[in-house]
Design an enzyme around this catalytic site. Structure first.
Site, PDB file in Angstrom:
ATOM      1  N   GLY A 260      37.373  47.825  52.421  1.00 19.64           N
ATOM      2  CA  GLY A 260      36.868  49.182  52.537  1.00 19.64           C
ATOM      3  C   GLY A 260      37.167  50.040  51.320  1.00 19.64           C
TER       4      GLY A 260
ATOM      5  CG  ASP B 283      34.803  44.210  49.045  1.00 18.94           C
ATOM      6  OD1 ASP B 283      34.547  43.883  50.215  1.00 18.94           O
ATOM      7  OD2 ASP B 283      35.878  43.915  48.473  1.00 18.94           O
TER       8      ASP B 283
ATOM      9  CG  MET C  12      52.061  30.824  32.130  1.00 18.53           C
ATOM     10  SD  MET C  12      50.815  30.371  33.373  1.00 18.53           S
ATOM     11  CE  MET C  12      51.596  30.991  34.876  1.00 18.53           C
TER      12      MET C  12
ATOM     13  CD  GLU D 211      32.983  35.947  55.373  1.00 18.72           C
ATOM     14  OE1 GLU D 211      34.026  36.316  54.793  1.00 18.72           O
ATOM     15  OE2 GLU D 211      31.929  36.635  55.374  1.00 18.72           O
TER      16      GLU D 211
ATOM     17  N   GLY E 244      26.505  33.475  47.007  1.00 17.68           N
ATOM     18  CA  GLY E 244      26.984  33.221  45.658  1.00 17.68           C
ATOM     19  C   GLY E 244      25.850  32.959  44.683  1.00 17.68           C
TER      20      GLY E 244
ATOM     21  N   GLY F 252      41.275  45.863  48.756  1.00 15.50           N
ATOM     22  CA  GLY F 252      40.964  45.646  50.157  1.00 15.50           C
ATOM     23  C   GLY F 252      39.526  46.066  50.376  1.00 15.50           C
TER      24      GLY F 252
ATOM     25  CG  ASP G 210      43.040  43.880  44.602  1.00 16.34           C
ATOM     26  OD1 ASP G 210      43.667  43.074  45.307  1.00 16.34           O
ATOM     27  OD2 ASP G 210      41.923  44.334  44.915  1.00 16.34           O
TER      28      ASP G 210
ATOM     29  CB  SER H  89      30.288  34.679  52.588  1.00 17.76           C
ATOM     30  OG  SER H  89      31.208  33.971  53.414  1.00 17.76           O
TER      31      SER H  89
END
Length: 309
Positions: A41, A255, A28, A189, A225, A39, A14, A186
């Protein structure tokens, strides 16, 4: 001390950057940059360990970027079991535009995993020793939709509680296979899973309860959210609002919710209290910029603000 294992089938490096303004064509120049192992996990493990637990990360890793991911996990002092694959580990990017306050996220599909590689993963996890096994994140290309169902069946035979946080067919087949203790879809989902608009609180609660009844899943936590979250179990549903905070980044919020809830469950809290811890941890995640994830001090500060049960 609570002990978990986490599985990340499609991990990522990330990267997070900040720029004054996003515009096309020209370079930029970044003001800040950050690199973290990511990720589902892996993110859960990072926060779970911060809270004081033990976590072993099982993850697929390949190519030059896989070597870099291994090194980042070492920097975070995470216990790891690397499952080698031929394809290169993906790199995801988060770009924060200071002028608009908007965050842009780019997430590649990831490498294709061969049958021999994902079977190796199943074989290694068949030897995992833990109280909870958290399977979180998307399936990499090439991994069958029923992978999580196979994983959960084996873990359940050994008395391990399985936590599933995924989407699409991976989530559907995982739930339908039974053997899931906690699932965290979510709202988007859950809508995809049920094929229903779920535009009222009652419809969301009914859909979550239906999953509990038809799949045998002990706990269904639906994150929504800024609208909060809902927890369904055989005892009924609990609905709690979101905390009124200003978000810095949405990376890893789900997560962190899982990490906070599982840590609370693993340390003997009730389901309701664990749900409150999940909301506090998810809220703490959005306070941190880029890919930093939730910190225990923020979770502890926010927890009293979460509604009582």
């Amino acid at each position: 001390m609570p002990n978990i294992a986490t599985l990340t089938l499609n991990p990522t490096i990330d990267t997070a950057y900040e720029v004054e303004r996003v515009f096309p064509t020209h370079k930029m120049r970044t003001q800040k940059e950050q690199y973290d192992p990511g990720g589902g996990g892996i993110n859960v493990a990072r926060v779970f360990v911060r809270l004081g637990g033990n976590a072993r990360c099982y993850y697929l890793s390949g190519g030059a970027t896989g070597v870099a991911l291994d090194g980042l996990l070492d920097l975070h002092r995470l216990v790891k079991t690397r499952i080698p694959i031929a394809g290169p580990t993906r790199v995801s990017a988060s770009l924060y535009d200071r002028a608009s306050g908007q965050e842009y996220r780019v997430v590649p599909a990831g490498p294709t995993v061969s049958p021999e590689e994902w079977q190796d993963c199943l074989d290694r996890l068949a030897e995992a020793q833990c109280d909870f096994l958290v399977a979180s994140g998307s399936l990499a290309p090439g991994i069958p939709d029923d992978f999580y169902a196979r994983l959960a069946a084996n873990a359940a035979e050994r008395g391990i509680r399985v936590v599933l946080d995924s989407s699409g067919e991976a989530l559907r087949t995982g739930l339908n296979g039974g053997n899931i203790y906690l699932a965290k879809p979510s709202l988007g989902e859950l809508r995809q899973l049920t094929g229903q608009p779920l535009d009222t609180e009652g419809a969301i609660a009914d859909a979550a309860m239906a999953l509990v009844e038809t799949t045998g899943t002990e706990l269904i936590a639906v994150t929504m959210g800024h609208e909060g979250a809902l927890l369904a179990s055989r005892d009924g549903t609990i609905r709690l609002p979101a905390l009124p905070i200003t978000a810095q980044s949405a990376v890893g919020a789900g997560d962190c919710f899982v990490a906070g809830m599982v840590y609370a469950l693993a340390t003997g809290r009730s389901r309701g209290e664990a749900f409150r811890h999940g909301i506090a941890a998810g809220s703490a995640a959005v306070l941190t910029p880029g890919t930093d994830l939730a910190h225990p001090a923020d979770i502890a500060r926010l927890l009293p603000q979460v509604g009582a049960i």
